[in-house]
Motif scaffolding. Sequence first.
Motif, PDB file in Angstrom:
ATOM      1  N   UNK A 203       0.817  -1.211   0.000  1.00 46.67           N
ATOM      2  CA  UNK A 203       0.000   0.000   0.000  1.00 46.67           C
ATOM      3  C   UNK A 203       0.854   1.266   0.000  1.00 46.67           C
ATOM      4  N   UNK A 204       1.899   1.286   0.839  1.00 50.49           N
ATOM      5  CA  UNK A 204       2.714   2.497   0.912  1.00 50.49           C
ATOM      6  C   UNK A 204       3.492   2.702  -0.386  1.00 50.49           C
ATOM      7  N   UNK A 205       3.962   1.624  -1.011  1.00 48.85           N
ATOM      8  CA  UNK A 205       4.651   1.761  -2.292  1.00 48.85           C
ATOM      9  C   UNK A 205       3.689   2.229  -3.375  1.00 48.85           C
ATOM     10  N   UNK A 206       2.502   1.665  -3.411  1.00 47.71           N
ATOM     11  CA  UNK A 206       1.529   2.067  -4.422  1.00 47.71           C
ATOM     12  C   UNK A 206       1.111   3.520  -4.215  1.00 47.71           C
ATOM     13  N   UNK A 207       0.971   3.936  -2.967  1.00 43.57           N
ATOM     14  CA  UNK A 207       0.558   5.321  -2.691  1.00 43.57           C
ATOM     15  C   UNK A 207       1.629   6.293  -3.164  1.00 43.57           C
ATOM     16  N   UNK A 217       2.420  14.377 -10.333  1.00 44.81           N
ATOM     17  CA  UNK A 217       3.553  14.665 -11.204  1.00 44.81           C
ATOM     18  C   UNK A 217       4.900  14.458 -10.545  1.00 44.81           C
ATOM     19  N   UNK A 218       5.049  14.881  -9.314  1.00 47.80           N
ATOM     20  CA  UNK A 218       6.267  14.617  -8.560  1.00 47.80           C
ATOM     21  C   UNK A 218       5.953  14.722  -7.069  1.00 47.80           C
ATOM     22  N   UNK A 219       6.558  13.846  -6.296  1.00 48.47           N
ATOM     23  CA  UNK A 219       6.269  13.790  -4.874  1.00 48.47           C
ATOM     24  C   UNK A 219       7.548  13.597  -4.077  1.00 48.47           C
ATOM     25  N   UNK A 220       7.499  13.943  -2.818  1.00 51.27           N
ATOM     26  CA  UNK A 220       8.587  13.725  -1.885  1.00 51.27           C
ATOM     27  C   UNK A 220       8.328  12.388  -1.192  1.00 51.27           C
ATOM     28  N   UNK A 221       9.137  11.374  -1.531  1.00 53.15           N
ATOM     29  CA  UNK A 221       8.879  10.047  -1.005  1.00 53.15           C
ATOM     30  C   UNK A 221       9.048   9.989   0.512  1.00 53.15           C
ATOM     31  N   UNK A 222       9.943  10.783   1.066  1.00 50.50           N
ATOM     32  CA  UNK A 222      10.091  10.821   2.522  1.00 50.50           C
ATOM     33  C   UNK A 222       8.790  11.287   3.163  1.00 50.50           C
ATOM     34  N   UNK A 229       2.895   6.460   7.765  1.00 56.13           N
ATOM     35  CA  UNK A 229       3.160   5.864   9.078  1.00 56.13           C
ATOM     36  C   UNK A 229       2.500   6.636  10.222  1.00 56.13           C
ATOM     37  N   UNK A 230       1.961   7.792   9.931  1.00 50.98           N
ATOM     38  CA  UNK A 230       1.310   8.585  10.988  1.00 50.98           C
ATOM     39  C   UNK A 230      -0.187   8.738  10.697  1.00 50.98           C
ATOM     40  N   UNK A 231      -0.552   9.730   9.907  1.00 48.57           N
ATOM     41  CA  UNK A 231      -1.974  10.020   9.710  1.00 48.57           C
ATOM     42  C   UNK A 231      -2.711   8.929   8.944  1.00 48.57           C
ATOM     43  N   UNK A 232      -2.089   8.372   7.891  1.00 48.36           N
ATOM     44  CA  UNK A 232      -2.773   7.348   7.089  1.00 48.36           C
ATOM     45  C   UNK A 232      -3.009   6.090   7.912  1.00 48.36           C
ATOM     46  N   UNK A 233      -1.983   5.646   8.629  1.00 49.36           N
ATOM     47  CA  UNK A 233      -2.123   4.438   9.432  1.00 49.36           C
ATOM     48  C   UNK A 233      -3.108   4.635  10.576  1.00 49.36           C
ATOM     49  N   UNK A 234      -3.068   5.809  11.193  1.00 49.50           N
ATOM     50  CA  UNK A 234      -4.013   6.096  12.280  1.00 49.50           C
ATOM     51  C   UNK A 234      -5.449   6.069  11.771  1.00 49.50           C
ATOM     52  N   UNK A 235      -5.684   6.707  10.629  1.00 49.00           N
ATOM     53  CA  UNK A 235      -7.031   6.726  10.053  1.00 49.00           C
ATOM     54  C   UNK A 235      -7.486   5.315   9.688  1.00 49.00           C
ATOM     55  N   UNK A 236      -6.554   4.534   9.150  1.00 52.23           N
ATOM     56  CA  UNK A 236      -6.911   3.169   8.751  1.00 52.23           C
ATOM     57  C   UNK A 236      -7.332   2.333   9.956  1.00 52.23           C
TER      58      UNK A 236
END
Length: 285
Positions: A203-207, A217-222, A229-236
Amino acid sequence: MKGSWFSKSSQTGFATIGKQGPLFVANLVDFPVLEDQMVTLNPHPDRALIWEPSVFELLQKQVRQIQDEHDRPVIIAICGGSATGKSTQVAQSLKKAFGPEALLFHQDHFQNLPEQIDDLNPRYRQDAPENYGLTYLPRVLEDLKSDRSTEIPKYIFQKRAHEGTQILNPCRIVLFEGLYSAHASIAEKVDFVVYVEMHAIGRVLRRGYRGLFERYGRVDFANVFGSFCTSVLAAHMECVREQRERADLIVKIPYTFSETLSRFPVRAILENAQLMRSGPVIKEY
């Protein structure tokens, strides 16, 4: 409005149907299964889910039964964790399988603007339930269920903004895909719930790669890993996962990194790295 338009498992199976235990269990993909069933050797990484006839026939039977009993469109919610393949794997394959009698629409169109995210819920940020139109969706779903056209916002990921609206015309089958498409506040509007799962690593790789190649178009992988590991996991864990209890069908999507490399070329990954050094990049919220 401010800023926006608004149980069992099987050794051989990926699908489980039925709230009181599985009515049917079967593979949804034609790949060999390894160890924990969350990973497969995938010789066809560009292929959508292959629904075994027996699984889809049972799903069709459930839909027809609802239609016969109520003589109206059937709402199928497709929910689950972020980047599990709800849209690209499950929703698209169901749309193709049901054909022209099915309408597919996405909860992402109800997202708020980036500057509103922290005001909504600083713990869950972008993945907060409040970010997905739960106030407006009861009306939308009721319209479609009553065989009426309805209007929803149109969200453009590349611009991170709404751009006009779109009209949804009713169909006999409505596929409603989204992070919270079976949320408790709208669950009574939904007839059938499909819950989608994938291993957290996948999931984290696909996201990350989804943001890079399909949305922003471009993202900061860090930043992607940090937010996951914080907001997404907490919400999940605290909000998304509870929808699993309402699921009529549970689908576990297999994942390998070869799928990512096949879908997103290495050359493009390297180009993104060069872009990151040349200026600001998109951050997740």
